[in-house]
Design a protein around this motif. Structure first.
Motif, PDB file in Angstrom:
ATOM      1  N   ASN A 235      49.943  48.676  39.619  1.00  0.00           N
ATOM      2  CA  ASN A 235      49.904  48.084  40.956  1.00  0.00           C
ATOM      3  C   ASN A 235      50.862  46.911  41.024  1.00  0.00           C
ATOM      4  N   LYS A 236      51.736  46.924  42.025  1.00  0.00           N
ATOM      5  CA  LYS A 236      52.791  45.911  42.105  1.00  0.00           C
ATOM      6  C   LYS A 236      52.379  44.672  42.864  1.00  0.00           C
ATOM      7  N   PHE A 237      51.114  44.629  43.320  1.00  0.00           N
ATOM      8  CA  PHE A 237      50.689  43.533  44.161  1.00  0.00           C
ATOM      9  C   PHE A 237      49.971  42.449  43.369  1.00  0.00           C
ATOM     10  N   SER A 238      49.679  41.349  44.054  1.00  0.00           N
ATOM     11  CA  SER A 238      48.996  40.178  43.513  1.00  0.00           C
ATOM     12  C   SER A 238      49.888  39.464  42.500  1.00  0.00           C
ATOM     13  N   ALA A 239      49.335  38.457  41.808  1.00  0.00           N
ATOM     14  CA  ALA A 239      50.136  37.654  40.878  1.00  0.00           C
ATOM     15  C   ALA A 239      50.482  38.454  39.626  1.00  0.00           C
TER      16      ALA A 239
ATOM     17  N   HIS B  27      47.837  39.101  37.050  1.00  0.00           N
ATOM     18  CA  HIS B  27      46.823  40.109  37.357  1.00  0.00           C
ATOM     19  C   HIS B  27      47.358  41.533  37.268  1.00  0.00           C
ATOM     20  N   THR B  28      48.675  41.692  37.094  1.00  0.00           N
ATOM     21  CA  THR B  28      49.283  43.032  37.224  1.00  0.00           C
ATOM     22  C   THR B  28      50.334  43.337  36.160  1.00  0.00           C
ATOM     23  N   ARG B  29      50.213  42.768  34.985  1.00  0.00           N
ATOM     24  CA  ARG B  29      51.238  43.019  33.960  1.00  0.00           C
ATOM     25  C   ARG B  29      51.191  44.491  33.525  1.00  0.00           C
ATOM     26  N   PRO B  30      52.304  45.206  33.630  1.00  0.00           N
ATOM     27  CA  PRO B  30      52.310  46.647  33.326  1.00  0.00           C
ATOM     28  C   PRO B  30      52.016  46.957  31.860  1.00  0.00           C
TER      29      PRO B  30
ATOM     30  N   GLY C  25      53.273  27.604  29.803  1.00  0.00           N
ATOM     31  CA  GLY C  25      52.525  28.828  29.543  1.00  0.00           C
ATOM     32  C   GLY C  25      52.023  29.596  30.740  1.00  0.00           C
ATOM     33  N   ILE C  26      51.830  28.939  31.895  1.00  0.00           N
ATOM     34  CA  ILE C  26      51.111  29.590  32.992  1.00  0.00           C
ATOM     35  C   ILE C  26      51.828  30.815  33.532  1.00  0.00           C
ATOM     36  N   ASP C  27      53.159  30.821  33.517  1.00  0.00           N
ATOM     37  CA  ASP C  27      53.903  31.983  34.027  1.00  0.00           C
ATOM     38  C   ASP C  27      53.792  33.190  33.102  1.00  0.00           C
ATOM     39  N   HIS C  28      53.268  32.969  31.897  1.00  0.00           N
ATOM     40  CA  HIS C  28      53.132  34.058  30.930  1.00  0.00           C
ATOM     41  C   HIS C  28      51.673  34.469  30.727  1.00  0.00           C
ATOM     42  N   ALA C  29      50.796  33.949  31.573  1.00  0.00           N
ATOM     43  CA  ALA C  29      49.366  34.218  31.436  1.00  0.00           C
ATOM     44  C   ALA C  29      49.013  35.632  31.885  1.00  0.00           C
ATOM     45  N   THR C  30      48.012  36.173  31.230  1.00  0.00           N
ATOM     46  CA  THR C  30      47.384  37.421  31.656  1.00  0.00           C
ATOM     47  C   THR C  30      45.923  37.116  31.962  1.00  0.00           C
ATOM     48  N   ILE C  31      45.487  37.434  33.184  1.00  0.00           N
ATOM     49  CA  ILE C  31      44.112  37.194  33.611  1.00  0.00           C
ATOM     50  C   ILE C  31      43.486  38.542  33.923  1.00  0.00           C
ATOM     51  N   ASP C  32      42.515  38.946  33.114  1.00  0.00           N
ATOM     52  CA  ASP C  32      41.852  40.243  33.254  1.00  0.00           C
ATOM     53  C   ASP C  32      40.377  39.990  33.563  1.00  0.00           C
TER      54      ASP C  32
END
Length: 237
Positions: free
Chosen positions: A4-8, A11-14, A62-69
């Motif tokens: 999914n290409k939407f949201s931050a 939230h959407t790291r492929p 670090g925040i631009d490299h965060a993954t939030i699941d």
């Protein structure tokens, strides 16, 4: 794996295989990603990192490299310990841990409280209404009910829909000693401050006092009206 290409990006790291619950929070229309935008946002994550002792520079790195699941009962947060920058490998402060949803709900509440400004409110047409002035010059109606306050602003509506998408977060909101179910919003909390309240229980007491005062004023106005008419009747017999 979600594409999914939407949201931050968090939230959407492929490259990350997100939980089934998280994928359910993503919508084709990204404006409907209310829980991810309002509860599990990068802004709330930044505040949590600072709470855990991260410096402003570490958060910025670090925040631009965060993954939030987002899982059903908790949130998995990861920031890698190394990143690629200008073709170089740079070591940064990393994290990989599960976070309680209470922490995110509590952070949202505190952020809204800090932004709440009672001086941007003015009385409405009725005792149970206040008018909030927005930063863009718009005006919003803040409605005072016995057990809650609502606002016509987009932030309130978005937060309300965010909690509707996440039952566990709603449970934490209901059990929170400050809100006890009140949707956190800077205008609703501004109304609390305007009335002199810091918790929902205190607000409910203030609401009763405000209502009773309004009823007394209406009764006094009615009595004055009756007094003005005493002896004015025209006898027709």
């Amino acid at each position: 794996m979600t594409t999914n290409k939407f949201s931050a990006k968090a939230h959407t790291r492929p490259e990350h295989n997100y939980s089934v619950f998280h994928q359910g929070l993503l919508h084709e229309n990204n404006s409907e990603d209310y829980a991810l935008r309002h509860l599990y946002s990068l802004e709330n994550t930044k505040v949590l990192l600072q709470k855990w002792g991260w410096s402003d520079e570490q958060v910025k790195q670090g925040i631009d490299h965060a993954t939030i699941d987002v899982y059903k009962h908790q949130v998995w947060l990861r920031i890698p310990g190394t990143i690629e920058k200008r073709k170089e490998t740079i070591k940064i402060r990393g994290i990989s841990r599960f976070v309680s949803k209470f922490d995110y709900v509590d952070t949202l509440i505190k952020r809204c409280w800090d932004k709440a400004d009672p001086y941007k409110l003015e009385p409405g047409d009725n005792w149970d209404e206040l008018i909030a002035r927005g930063n863009t010059g718009d005006f919003y109606e803040v409605k005072l009910y016995k057990h809650e306050i609502t606002c016509t602003c987009h932030a309130y509506s978005g937060s309300e829909k965010a909690f509707n998408q996440d039952a566990v977060a709603t449970k934490h909101l209901m059990l929170h000693p400050t809100t006890q179910g009140q949707i956190p919003d800077k205008h609703t909390f501004a109304a609390w401050k305007y009335l002199g309240a810091e918790t929902l229980n205190q607000y409910q007491y203030c609401w009763l006092e405000r209502r009773d005062a309004a009823m007394r004023e209406m009764q006094k106005w009615g009595d004055d009206f009756d007094d003005d008419n005493d002896g004015d009747e025209i006898l027709t017999w």
